[in-house]
Design a protein around this motif. Sequence first.
Motif, PDB file in Angstrom:
ATOM      1  N   VAL A 172      38.642  25.880  60.214  1.00  0.00           N
ATOM      2  CA  VAL A 172      38.436  25.630  61.645  1.00  0.00           C
ATOM      3  C   VAL A 172      37.637  26.755  62.296  1.00  0.00           C
ATOM      4  CG1 VAL A 172      40.490  24.202  61.959  1.00  0.00           C
ATOM      5  CG2 VAL A 172      40.676  26.671  62.232  1.00  0.00           C
ATOM      6  N   LEU A 173      37.587  27.919  61.619  1.00  0.00           N
ATOM      7  CA  LEU A 173      36.822  29.050  62.130  1.00  0.00           C
ATOM      8  C   LEU A 173      35.478  29.174  61.418  1.00  0.00           C
ATOM      9  CD1 LEU A 173      39.707  31.686  62.440  1.00  0.00           C
ATOM     10  CD2 LEU A 173      38.803  30.151  64.190  1.00  0.00           C
ATOM     11  N   GLY A 174      35.063  28.089  60.764  1.00  0.00           N
ATOM     12  CA  GLY A 174      33.725  28.051  60.181  1.00  0.00           C
ATOM     13  C   GLY A 174      33.645  28.314  58.691  1.00  0.00           C
ATOM     14  N   ALA A 175      34.768  28.581  58.043  1.00  0.00           N
ATOM     15  CA  ALA A 175      34.737  28.892  56.608  1.00  0.00           C
ATOM     16  C   ALA A 175      34.694  27.599  55.798  1.00  0.00           C
ATOM     17  CB  ALA A 175      35.968  29.702  56.226  1.00  0.00           C
ATOM     18  N   GLU A 176      33.555  27.320  55.222  1.00  0.00           N
ATOM     19  CA  GLU A 176      33.387  26.087  54.453  1.00  0.00           C
ATOM     20  C   GLU A 176      32.740  26.326  53.091  1.00  0.00           C
ATOM     21  OE1 GLU A 176      32.806  22.774  57.937  1.00  0.00           O
ATOM     22  OE2 GLU A 176      31.100  24.078  57.498  1.00  0.00           O
ATOM     23  N   GLY A 177      32.601  27.583  52.704  1.00  0.00           N
ATOM     24  CA  GLY A 177      32.054  27.874  51.384  1.00  0.00           C
ATOM     25  C   GLY A 177      30.551  27.777  51.290  1.00  0.00           C
ATOM     26  N   ASP A 178      29.867  27.851  52.435  1.00  0.00           N
ATOM     27  CA  ASP A 178      28.400  27.739  52.429  1.00  0.00           C
ATOM     28  C   ASP A 178      27.755  28.754  51.494  1.00  0.00           C
ATOM     29  OD1 ASP A 178      29.239  26.164  54.482  1.00  0.00           O
ATOM     30  OD2 ASP A 178      27.809  26.873  55.956  1.00  0.00           O
ATOM     31  N   GLY A 179      28.238  29.991  51.543  1.00  0.00           N
ATOM     32  CA  GLY A 179      27.635  31.064  50.752  1.00  0.00           C
ATOM     33  C   GLY A 179      27.724  30.827  49.260  1.00  0.00           C
ATOM     34  N   TYR A 180      28.823  30.201  48.818  1.00  0.00           N
ATOM     35  CA  TYR A 180      28.975  29.902  47.393  1.00  0.00           C
ATOM     36  C   TYR A 180      27.907  28.909  46.933  1.00  0.00           C
ATOM     37  CZ  TYR A 180      33.631  31.792  48.473  1.00  0.00           C
ATOM     38  OH  TYR A 180      34.663  32.580  48.900  1.00  0.00           O
ATOM     39  N   ASN A 181      27.677  27.902  47.755  1.00  0.00           N
ATOM     40  CA  ASN A 181      26.656  26.902  47.413  1.00  0.00           C
ATOM     41  C   ASN A 181      25.261  27.520  47.393  1.00  0.00           C
ATOM     42  OD1 ASN A 181      28.650  24.918  47.337  1.00  0.00           O
ATOM     43  ND2 ASN A 181      28.413  24.446  49.506  1.00  0.00           N
ATOM     44  N   LEU A 182      24.958  28.341  48.404  1.00  0.00           N
ATOM     45  CA  LEU A 182      23.647  28.984  48.463  1.00  0.00           C
ATOM     46  C   LEU A 182      23.420  29.860  47.238  1.00  0.00           C
ATOM     47  CD1 LEU A 182      23.625  30.041  52.232  1.00  0.00           C
ATOM     48  CD2 LEU A 182      22.333  28.164  51.206  1.00  0.00           C
ATOM     49  N   ALA A 183      24.463  30.619  46.856  1.00  0.00           N
ATOM     50  CA  ALA A 183      24.352  31.534  45.720  1.00  0.00           C
ATOM     51  C   ALA A 183      24.187  30.777  44.406  1.00  0.00           C
ATOM     52  CB  ALA A 183      25.575  32.441  45.657  1.00  0.00           C
ATOM     53  N   SER A 184      24.991  29.738  44.219  1.00  0.00           N
ATOM     54  CA  SER A 184      24.938  29.008  42.946  1.00  0.00           C
ATOM     55  C   SER A 184      23.613  28.262  42.779  1.00  0.00           C
ATOM     56  CB  SER A 184      26.121  28.042  42.830  1.00  0.00           C
ATOM     57  OG  SER A 184      26.117  27.104  43.871  1.00  0.00           O
ATOM     58  N   GLU A 185      23.020  27.823  43.879  1.00  0.00           N
ATOM     59  CA  GLU A 185      21.748  27.095  43.804  1.00  0.00           C
ATOM     60  C   GLU A 185      20.587  27.972  43.340  1.00  0.00           C
ATOM     61  OE1 GLU A 185      21.194  25.259  47.588  1.00  0.00           O
ATOM     62  OE2 GLU A 185      22.728  23.716  47.231  1.00  0.00           O
ATOM     63  N   ILE A 357      42.399  34.602  53.382  1.00  0.00           N
ATOM     64  CA  ILE A 357      41.263  35.005  52.558  1.00  0.00           C
ATOM     65  C   ILE A 357      41.146  34.075  51.347  1.00  0.00           C
ATOM     66  CG2 ILE A 357      41.304  37.456  53.221  1.00  0.00           C
ATOM     67  CD1 ILE A 357      42.694  38.000  50.534  1.00  0.00           C
ATOM     68  N   THR A 358      40.057  34.256  50.608  1.00  0.00           N
ATOM     69  CA  THR A 358      39.803  33.467  49.399  1.00  0.00           C
ATOM     70  C   THR A 358      39.819  34.384  48.186  1.00  0.00           C
ATOM     71  OG1 THR A 358      38.393  31.978  50.657  1.00  0.00           O
ATOM     72  CG2 THR A 358      38.156  31.931  48.259  1.00  0.00           C
ATOM     73  N   ARG A 359      40.505  33.962  47.141  1.00  0.00           N
ATOM     74  CA  ARG A 359      40.437  34.682  45.877  1.00  0.00           C
ATOM     75  C   ARG A 359      39.346  34.037  45.027  1.00  0.00           C
ATOM     76  NH1 ARG A 359      44.962  37.362  41.975  1.00  0.00           N
ATOM     77  NH2 ARG A 359      43.460  38.886  41.313  1.00  0.00           N
ATOM     78  N   GLY A 360      38.427  34.869  44.530  1.00  0.00           N
ATOM     79  CA  GLY A 360      37.278  34.359  43.790  1.00  0.00           C
ATOM     80  C   GLY A 360      36.024  34.488  44.626  1.00  0.00           C
ATOM     81  N   GLY A 361      34.878  34.166  44.031  1.00  0.00           N
ATOM     82  CA  GLY A 361      33.621  34.249  44.769  1.00  0.00           C
ATOM     83  C   GLY A 361      32.449  34.527  43.845  1.00  0.00           C
ATOM     84  N   VAL A 362      31.346  34.991  44.431  1.00  0.00           N
ATOM     85  CA  VAL A 362      30.145  35.304  43.657  1.00  0.00           C
ATOM     86  C   VAL A 362      30.484  36.413  42.668  1.00  0.00           C
ATOM     87  CG1 VAL A 362      27.748  36.067  43.752  1.00  0.00           C
ATOM     88  CG2 VAL A 362      28.668  34.622  45.577  1.00  0.00           C
ATOM     89  N   SER A 363      30.135  36.211  41.408  1.00  0.00           N
ATOM     90  CA  SER A 363      30.491  37.149  40.341  1.00  0.00           C
ATOM     91  C   SER A 363      29.952  38.550  40.613  1.00  0.00           C
ATOM     92  CB  SER A 363      29.938  36.634  39.010  1.00  0.00           C
ATOM     93  OG  SER A 363      30.117  37.607  37.998  1.00  0.00           O
ATOM     94  N   LEU A 364      30.836  39.543  40.498  1.00  0.00           N
ATOM     95  CA  LEU A 364      30.439  40.935  40.730  1.00  0.00           C
ATOM     96  C   LEU A 364      29.482  41.435  39.653  1.00  0.00           C
ATOM     97  CD1 LEU A 364      33.875  42.512  41.772  1.00  0.00           C
ATOM     98  CD2 LEU A 364      32.097  41.550  43.239  1.00  0.00           C
ATOM     99  N   LYS A 365      29.510  40.814  38.485  1.00  0.00           N
ATOM    100  CA  LYS A 365      28.622  41.236  37.391  1.00  0.00           C
ATOM    101  C   LYS A 365      27.149  41.019  37.747  1.00  0.00           C
ATOM    102  CE  LYS A 365      32.033  40.267  33.786  1.00  0.00           C
ATOM    103  NZ  LYS A 365      32.386  39.381  32.649  1.00  0.00           N
ATOM    104  N   GLU A 366      26.907  40.144  38.718  1.00  0.00           N
ATOM    105  CA  GLU A 366      25.536  39.799  39.089  1.00  0.00           C
ATOM    106  C   GLU A 366      25.081  40.478  40.384  1.00  0.00           C
ATOM    107  OE1 GLU A 366      26.022  35.373  37.051  1.00  0.00           O
ATOM    108  OE2 GLU A 366      25.838  35.559  39.233  1.00  0.00           O
ATOM    109  N   ILE A 367      25.868  41.479  40.827  1.00  0.00           N
ATOM    110  CA  ILE A 367      25.558  42.209  42.064  1.00  0.00           C
ATOM    111  C   ILE A 367      25.555  43.703  41.763  1.00  0.00           C
ATOM    112  CG2 ILE A 367      26.289  42.688  44.441  1.00  0.00           C
ATOM    113  CD1 ILE A 367      27.793  39.957  44.314  1.00  0.00           C
ATOM    114  N   ASN A 368      24.551  44.405  42.254  1.00  0.00           N
ATOM    115  CA  ASN A 368      24.462  45.858  42.064  1.00  0.00           C
ATOM    116  C   ASN A 368      25.395  46.550  43.055  1.00  0.00           C
ATOM    117  OD1 ASN A 368      23.789  48.563  41.937  1.00  0.00           O
ATOM    118  ND2 ASN A 368      21.590  48.232  41.906  1.00  0.00           N
ATOM    119  N   PRO A 369      26.453  47.232  42.583  1.00  0.00           N
ATOM    120  CA  PRO A 369      27.416  47.841  43.510  1.00  0.00           C
ATOM    121  C   PRO A 369      26.841  48.992  44.332  1.00  0.00           C
ATOM    122  CG  PRO A 369      27.863  48.538  41.259  1.00  0.00           C
ATOM    123  CD  PRO A 369      26.809  47.489  41.174  1.00  0.00           C
ATOM    124  N   LYS A 370      25.717  49.528  43.903  1.00  0.00           N
ATOM    125  CA  LYS A 370      25.110  50.650  44.627  1.00  0.00           C
ATOM    126  C   LYS A 370      24.317  50.199  45.855  1.00  0.00           C
ATOM    127  CE  LYS A 370      24.729  53.663  40.581  1.00  0.00           C
ATOM    128  NZ  LYS A 370      25.802  54.572  41.062  1.00  0.00           N
TER     129      LYS A 370
END
Length: 413
Positions: A172-185, A357-370
């Motif tokens: 109801v506050l706008g969380a619909e997983g848009d970012g997951y779809n954008l990232a996976s595409e 909150i959500t558990r899970g998300g865009v894989s950290l292995k594919e993101i530079n932590p620096k």
Amino acid sequence: MNRDKYDVIIVGSGAAGIIAAIVAAREGKKVLLLEKLSKIASKLKATGGGRCNLTNTLSNEDFMARFGREGRFMQDALKAFDNKALVTFMDEIGVQTHAPDGFRIFPTSHSSATIISGLQKEMLRLGVSVTCNQRVTRLLATGNHIDGVKTQTDIFYAPNVIIATGGLGYPVLGAEGDGYNLASEVGHKVTDLSPAMMPLKTKENWVKNCRADTIAKVELRVNLKKHKKLRAKGDLIFTNSGIRGPVVLDFAREVTPLLKKYGEVPLLLNLTKGKNEEQIREHFKKESAKEKMTNILQLLKILLPEALSLELCRLAEIEPDMPYKKLEGKKRDRLISLLAWTPLTVTGHDGFKMAMITRGGVSLKEINPKTMQSKIIDGLYFCGEVMNLDGPCGGYNLQWSFASGFLAGKLLK
């Protein structure tokens, strides 16, 4: 088609997105912040019941440890923007903070509206372009380089895009997983998603009779062979259909993935502030010696509220008004065993609509932590809850959102 070109487009106006916008603008970048709702910061406004627990006073090492094995991913972000830096930043934008309990840090107003107002004024001062009612439907990329974003009504161009869309909690506050779809595409892996930080439902219905009291310092354990190391401690509240309270909100992030796998999750609860069977037995022996005819309910009420004491007597098939001295050994052992570890079976929850909150998300292995930049698409960045990293209650997730957003905004090319 929008012909303006920006240095960076930020998708999502939560804590992570807004601070990324501010920091990038302070670095001289031309910034566009896109929000699909009619107002910015809807979830931030609701955080902590509107009181907004920003962060806490833990050291970076202890802070990371509370996120589990993935916590080290935050090292560079926290080094750049830890709790002290966040407090300083808030002070700079006119938001005073304090830690009334010595641990959790709030705005002194205890209102998220104060924070949102300060952030809005700073974005206005810096010339950040904020456009609401713009849902991003696709990332635009040429090869492995980002070019911009497409919304339902327009196209915006920039060599950098930051995804700060949050998770799936509170749709109801706008969380619909848009970012997951954008990232996976564009080729990113999104891990399994589970609701977290939420009440849990139980098979046992006796819990509804114990709703009046908060039980302090409860230990929860998962009673499954492969998962016996999963445990948590804190205050618990029984509800009409299960359990809630700080310890449950924290532990839900461990339980919900198991529910998906097993269908139900057996728990063991120590409701006696950590006392084991031997200590409970000694306690009863000592207390019952004071009056020879002390009944069982009177002994239990020293440890627990009356309603819960009565339910435990019923579970142990013992009359509460029976004198403890007359209780046969077998029943005594059963009662003590129940007190040390009370079984409960989690059978469900209310899904993402009640998950903070959500558990899970865009894989950290594919993101530079620096830098928070994608390792797959140059110029694409992630920050906040959209990544596969979540923590317990107490300002952990907001601090992570601010820190990751700061790093993404600061280190843009």
